[in-house]
Design an enzyme around this catalytic site. Sequence first.
Site, PDB file in Angstrom:
ATOM      1  CG  HIS A   1      -0.362   0.254   2.519  1.00 59.02           C
ATOM      2  ND1 HIS A   1       0.444  -0.269   3.229  1.00 59.02           N
ATOM      3  CD2 HIS A   1      -0.323   1.480   3.295  1.00 59.02           C
ATOM      4  CE1 HIS A   1       0.888  -0.072   4.359  1.00 59.02           C
ATOM      5  NE2 HIS A   1       0.526   1.278   4.461  1.00 59.02           N
TER       6      HIS A   1
ATOM      7  CE  LYS B   1      13.900  -0.212   5.843  1.00 55.19           C
ATOM      8  NZ  LYS B   1      14.753  -1.404   5.872  1.00 55.19           N
TER       9      LYS B   1
ATOM     10  CE  LYS C   1       7.750  -3.863  13.903  1.00 57.09           C
ATOM     11  NZ  LYS C   1       9.281  -4.846  13.857  1.00 57.09           N
TER      12      LYS C   1
ATOM     13  CE  LYS D   1      11.623  -9.576  10.112  1.00 57.76           C
ATOM     14  NZ  LYS D   1      11.459  -8.327  11.127  1.00 57.76           N
TER      15      LYS D   1
ATOM     16  CB  SER E   1      15.437   1.319   8.849  1.00 56.95           C
ATOM     17  OG  SER E   1      16.351   0.256   9.122  1.00 56.95           O
TER      18      SER E   1
HETATM   19  N1  GLU Z   1      14.288  -6.183  11.529  1.00 51.49           N
HETATM   20  C1  GLU Z   1      13.772  -5.031  12.474  1.00 51.49           C
HETATM   21  C2  GLU Z   1      12.174  -5.000  12.586  1.00 51.49           C
HETATM   22  O1  GLU Z   1      11.665  -6.051  13.023  1.00 51.49           O
HETATM   23  C3  GLU Z   1      14.141  -3.790  11.596  1.00 51.49           C
HETATM   24  C4  GLU Z   1      13.580  -3.568  10.125  1.00 51.49           C
HETATM   25  C5  GLU Z   1      14.080  -2.665   9.508  1.00 51.49           C
HETATM   26  O2  GLU Z   1      14.879  -1.674   9.891  1.00 51.49           O
HETATM   27  O3  GLU Z   1      13.583  -2.274   8.086  1.00 51.49           O
HETATM   28  O4  GLU Z   1      11.760  -4.152  12.791  1.00 51.49           O
END
Ligand code: GLU
Length: 473
Positions: free
Chosen positions: A67, A72, A96, A108, A364
């Site tokens: 969306h 990320k 998140k 992921k 990030s």
């Molecule tokens: N692995 C981290 C998380 O679970 C960071 C993910 C990121 O920075 O894209 O939020």
Amino acid sequence: MSNQHEYSFFQSVEKSFEKATKFTKWEKGLLEQIKACNSIYSMRFPVKMDDGRIEVIEAYRVQHSQHKSPCKGGIRFSDAVNQDEVMALASLMTYKCAIVNVPFGGAKGGIKINPRQHSVYELEKITRRYTSELVKKNFIGPGIDVPAPDYGTGEREMAWIVDTYASLKPGDIDAAGCVTGKPITQGGVRGRKEATGLGVFFGIREVCNMPDVMKRLSLSTGVEGKTVIVQGMGNVGYHCAKFFREHGSKVIAIAEYEGAIYNAGGLNEEEVFQHRKATGSILNFPGATNLANSSDALETACDILIPAALENVINGSNADRVKARIIGEAANGPLTPDADDIFAKKGILVVPDMYLNAGGVTVSYFEWLKNLSHVRYGRMEKRFTENMNGNILEQIESLTGKKVSDAERKVIQHGPEEVDLVHSGLEETMISATREIMDIWHKNPEIPDMRTAAYVCAIDKVGTSYAELGIFP
Ligand code: GLU
């Protein structure tokens, strides 16, 4: 650490999502779209190991939602990786990012290996091959999907990824934005390493500063003097322990997979880390007591329990024995829905993963912006601010006839460095998100817990975004 008693990890996420839908205004079809994983790339590739053997590596990249672009989320190296786990973690990334207003979809990645059982050279080959598989399928790029560190990965792996990507995309001026969590010399941003732990601290501190919330928990306000237990001494757990200790809390127990240690007077995470490095274990730390099982730390009395390792560690079978007043989910998915129900009944406050550990992805986002703008934070304004503050100070001194000390002058004149801006952007993000979720919860007393309030917040933001796209005329 698998979940033998209840649902799969993805089913747990779906269950929590569904618990929240009745508090939102969106129609069923749109909710189904928000919940679904859009693209799942499951791959197998061969890698020749140091002894000449060929091993077939199982790996995944899941894009839960597009969306917003890019998608990320981190990449984990663990022998527990499977498609269900990566789907769950990708979903959590969408929610998140939405809660903390980071304009990305969720994704992921996972490679099913135990990094401890591979040489650095083998890990490099696996990481580079995984990256080129992602490039081949258009599953990576600064505008497409941007990986980052997660369990079992760090700066080193991110450097291999950006190098592989850049070599396959010659002339791409934005190539550095294809991955975050890079070393500073490879386009990383100062403050990324400690970001998740610091974000957890900022989030819990904000909750502890809410007098009504603390009153309900029979706790005093503020983090000072509170007892904290941290499970997991990886990057996230280490930094959680550090920031709580530095702000006057007492870290009374630390757990790792080989065992746990306890000291009512407080533990220093750096000393524990050095002890583990030297001896190979956190056990037998001078001045501390060994706990018989690593999981005993989860059941030891404290004010704040921070699970900072893997998912499903607190479930229907041990939640009843947890004695903490606040649980701060630094890991992704450490509690199952059954554990949630038990804590809601007992009045234990669970501060949920999907926003509490968003510090990593927030910074990030800052790193990605830095890569796209090709300039370090603070470069333009640091000197200007220092000169301006110096002028103001001089005026005040000449008007009052008084002078500040050299140390005071240094503090007042200080112009922002990159790390100052990153930390302050993170602090603002975590405080606002905590207040927004608490507000949703307080305005609707039927919402059973803070996780459900966080889901309501996330679903409304993603729903609005879909509706604004106008794809449902
Ligand atoms: N692995 C981290 C998380 O679970 C960071 C993910 C990121 O920075 O894209 O939020």
